[in-house]
Write an enzyme that holds these catalytic residues in place. Sequence first.
Site, mmCIF file in Angstrom:
data_model
loop_
_atom_site.group_PDB
_atom_site.id
_atom_site.type_symbol
_atom_site.label_atom_id
_atom_site.label_comp_id
_atom_site.label_asym_id
_atom_site.label_seq_id
_atom_site.Cartn_x
_atom_site.Cartn_y
_atom_site.Cartn_z
ATOM 1 N N GLY A 43 0.769 -1.240 0.000
ATOM 2 C CA GLY A 43 0.000 0.000 0.000
ATOM 3 C C GLY A 43 0.796 1.283 0.000
ATOM 4 O O GLY A 43 0.321 2.315 -0.471
ATOM 5 N N ASP A 99 0.874 3.354 4.414
ATOM 6 C CA ASP A 99 -0.240 4.068 3.803
ATOM 7 C C ASP A 99 -1.235 4.574 4.852
ATOM 8 O O ASP A 99 -1.638 5.727 4.818
ATOM 9 C CB ASP A 99 -0.943 3.191 2.743
ATOM 10 C CG ASP A 99 -1.351 1.803 3.263
ATOM 11 O OD1 ASP A 99 -1.093 1.475 4.450
ATOM 12 O OD2 ASP A 99 -1.930 1.033 2.475
ATOM 13 N N ASP A 102 -4.711 1.986 11.044
ATOM 14 C CA ASP A 102 -6.117 1.682 11.290
ATOM 15 C C ASP A 102 -6.214 1.147 12.732
ATOM 16 O O ASP A 102 -6.200 1.926 13.677
ATOM 17 C CB ASP A 102 -6.538 0.666 10.215
ATOM 18 C CG ASP A 102 -8.011 0.333 10.211
ATOM 19 O OD1 ASP A 102 -8.822 1.230 10.459
ATOM 20 O OD2 ASP A 102 -8.359 -0.828 9.944
ATOM 21 N N ASP A 158 -5.802 -0.329 -1.800
ATOM 22 C CA ASP A 158 -6.623 -1.183 -2.658
ATOM 23 C C ASP A 158 -7.899 -1.642 -1.974
ATOM 24 O O ASP A 158 -8.028 -1.613 -0.749
ATOM 25 C CB ASP A 158 -5.833 -2.439 -3.038
ATOM 26 C CG ASP A 158 -5.680 -3.397 -1.845
ATOM 27 O OD1 ASP A 158 -5.192 -2.940 -0.789
ATOM 28 O OD2 ASP A 158 -6.080 -4.565 -1.967
ATOM 29 N N ARG A 164 -5.269 0.754 -6.860
ATOM 30 C CA ARG A 164 -4.018 1.332 -6.350
ATOM 31 C C ARG A 164 -3.491 2.443 -7.260
ATOM 32 O O ARG A 164 -2.742 3.303 -6.827
ATOM 33 C CB ARG A 164 -2.927 0.253 -6.231
ATOM 34 C CG ARG A 164 -3.223 -0.829 -5.205
ATOM 35 C CD ARG A 164 -1.960 -1.634 -4.944
ATOM 36 N NE ARG A 164 -2.203 -2.920 -4.297
ATOM 37 C CZ ARG A 164 -2.312 -3.095 -2.984
ATOM 38 N NH1 ARG A 164 -2.239 -2.069 -2.173
ATOM 39 N NH2 ARG A 164 -2.517 -4.307 -2.482
HETATM 40 P P1 IMP Z 1 -3.959 -2.082 10.932
HETATM 41 O O1 IMP Z 1 -3.058 -3.189 11.378
HETATM 42 O O2 IMP Z 1 -5.405 -2.376 11.256
HETATM 43 O O3 IMP Z 1 -3.554 -0.709 11.383
HETATM 44 O O4 IMP Z 1 -3.945 -2.218 9.372
HETATM 45 C C1 IMP Z 1 -3.396 -1.331 8.534
HETATM 46 C C2 IMP Z 1 -3.458 -1.913 7.135
HETATM 47 O O5 IMP Z 1 -4.810 -2.288 6.768
HETATM 48 C C3 IMP Z 1 -3.060 -0.821 6.170
HETATM 49 O O6 IMP Z 1 -1.661 -0.805 5.955
HETATM 50 C C4 IMP Z 1 -3.851 -1.192 4.931
HETATM 51 O O7 IMP Z 1 -3.129 -2.136 4.172
HETATM 52 C C5 IMP Z 1 -5.113 -1.843 5.465
HETATM 53 N N1 IMP Z 1 -6.226 -0.856 5.522
HETATM 54 C C6 IMP Z 1 -6.785 -0.331 6.632
HETATM 55 N N2 IMP Z 1 -7.764 0.546 6.318
HETATM 56 C C7 IMP Z 1 -7.804 0.566 4.958
HETATM 57 C C8 IMP Z 1 -8.624 1.301 4.013
HETATM 58 O O8 IMP Z 1 -9.511 2.114 4.334
HETATM 59 N N3 IMP Z 1 -8.374 1.060 2.693
HETATM 60 C C9 IMP Z 1 -7.408 0.185 2.268
HETATM 61 N N4 IMP Z 1 -6.621 -0.509 3.124
HETATM 62 C C10 IMP Z 1 -6.835 -0.326 4.456
HETATM 63 MG MG MG Z 2 -0.574 -1.782 4.501
#
Ligand code: IMP
Ligand code: MG
Length: 180
Positions: A43, A99, A102, A158, A164
């Site tokens: 990403g 990117d 979350d 994505d 992307r």
């Molecule tokens: P985390 O471990 O939940 O913080 O996940 C982060 C990863 O989830 C990011 O690097 C993205 O690859 C994916 N992700 C989280 N939210 C989104 C979104 O709204 N669109 C696309 N990918 C997302």
């Molecule tokens: Mg990611």
Amino acid sequence: MDSQPLPRVLLSEADIQTRVSSLAHEIGAAMPGDLHVIGVLTGAFVFLADLIRYIDRALTVDFISASSYGSGTVSRGSVDLLRGVTVPIRGRQVLLVDDIVDTGHTLAALQRYLLEQSPERLHTVCLLDKPSRRQVQVAVEHIGFEIADQFVVGYGLDADARYRNLRYLGVLDPVPRADR
Ligand code: IMP
Ligand code: MG
């Protein structure tokens, strides 16, 4: 032919470029000297490509990759390292580029992995932050934009491996059902 709808614009190409260039200046001032940039595949590749071209320095670049389970849009907190560093980082000043943050699980695990290797300093930059979704505390020194809890695509991000290549960040509206 591709009949998939184009996502609604959340942040335009101009919004993104303006913010990425000021982030690069912020990072350049906060991290003077030797700089090693590590992008999180897949990403972050578009954001990283733009960001580093706004930093006028002989920096170096590497990529790592992680997979959080389950796959898809839900993170359950278990993170597998799929590809580690290919360049040693001991004693280097490292910028980790992702990117979006979350739940925070992916970045927290990747930061632990990098810190075990004794860089001189580690800063993290994320283009996007969804603070309302956070499950674990994670230090992100540089953030492009805070956004609400919505699924965004484009500029490297994505949905099922698509979108992307969009130059803007968009939101996928729900697909209307044919039978209504
Ligand atoms: P985390 O471990 O939940 O913080 O996940 C982060 C990863 O989830 C990011 O690097 C993205 O690859 C994916 N992700 C989280 N939210 C989104 C979104 O709204 N669109 C696309 N990918 C997302
Ligand atoms: Mg990611």
